[in-house]
Design an enzyme around this catalytic site. Structure first.
Site, PDB file in Angstrom:
ATOM      1  N   ASP A  99       1.489   0.214   8.232  1.00 26.12           N
ATOM      2  CA  ASP A  99       2.947   0.151   8.344  1.00 26.12           C
ATOM      3  C   ASP A  99       3.375   1.145   9.436  1.00 26.12           C
ATOM      4  OD1 ASP A  99       5.628  -0.219   7.848  1.00 26.12           O
ATOM      5  OD2 ASP A  99       5.643   0.718   5.878  1.00 26.12           O
ATOM      6  N   THR A 103      -0.795   7.104   7.727  1.00 24.77           N
ATOM      7  CA  THR A 103      -1.983   7.280   6.886  1.00 24.77           C
ATOM      8  C   THR A 103      -3.249   7.191   7.739  1.00 24.77           C
ATOM      9  OG1 THR A 103      -0.793   6.131   5.123  1.00 24.77           O
ATOM     10  CG2 THR A 103      -3.150   6.441   4.800  1.00 24.77           C
TER      11      THR A 103
END
Ligand code: IMP
Ligand code: MG
Length: 177
Positions: A99, A103
């Site tokens: 997204d 991360t």
């Protein structure tokens, strides 16, 4: 009220996973490949992908709870670290969905410090709308522009991971006042 709108069928997922697995099997022929699944969202994708890859490979899992900072030097907090030594080996990170990219960017910094021969990224879904960091996705089964999706490992508050297909999650206002 929550409404689930079908976006990708289980047959379409199966077909794409087979295609990507065939490509990975060619690209990593004669290489020491390690698939590293990122918990928890990748667990169903990983289990189908590993069985469709036709070359020998190892599997490991990492779990992250959060990272401090939003840039590529952010420190990751692990709920599970790698079990195997990845130094000199070819790492393919398996994600459910990319997204913002935060991360993965933080994880890649951690993996680089372990001196693998290479690191590439394979994701079930590449969601472009909110990308903040330049993350090169090497293999993507599907690309979506926006929305919040669930199913095939992807959750909303730990629900819906078990759905065999992928759905767009919509909140409907049912108030009559
Ligand atoms: P990011 O790339 O660091 O922003 O975060 C990606 C992670 O956020 C994914 O691994 C998912 O756990 C979660 N996520 C982002 N978008 C969605 C979605 O549409 N459905 C379910 N989880 C999502
Ligand atoms: Mg995830």
């Amino acid at each position: 009220m929550i409404k689930l709108i079908p976006v990708i069928s289980s047959q379409d997922i199966r077909n794409r996973v087979e295609e990507i697995a065939a490509q990975i099997s060619i690209d990593y022929m004669d290489k020491d490949l390690v698939l590293v699944g990122i918990l928890k969202g990748s667990f169903i994708f990983l289990s189908d992908l590993t069985r469709a890859i036709t070359i020998d490979h190892a599997i490991d899992l990492v779990g992250t709870s959060s990272y401090i900072g939003t840039d590529t030097t952010g420190i990751i907090e692990f709920t599970k670290k790698l079990d195997i030594d990845i130094s000199g080996r070819h790492i393919l990170l398996i994600e459910d969905i990319v997204d913002t990219g935060n991360t993965l960017a933080a994880l890649i910094q951690y993996f680089i410090s372990l001196h693998p021969a290479s690191i590439k990224i394979c994701t079930l879904i590449d969601k472009k709308e909110r990308r903040e960091l330049t993350v090169t996705v090497d293999y993507a089964c599907f690309t979506i522009e926006k929305g919040f999706i669930v199913g095939y490992g992807l959750d909303y508050n730990e629900k819906y991971r078990n759905l065999p297909a992928i759905f767009d999650l919509k909140f409907e206002d049912t108030s009559t006042a």
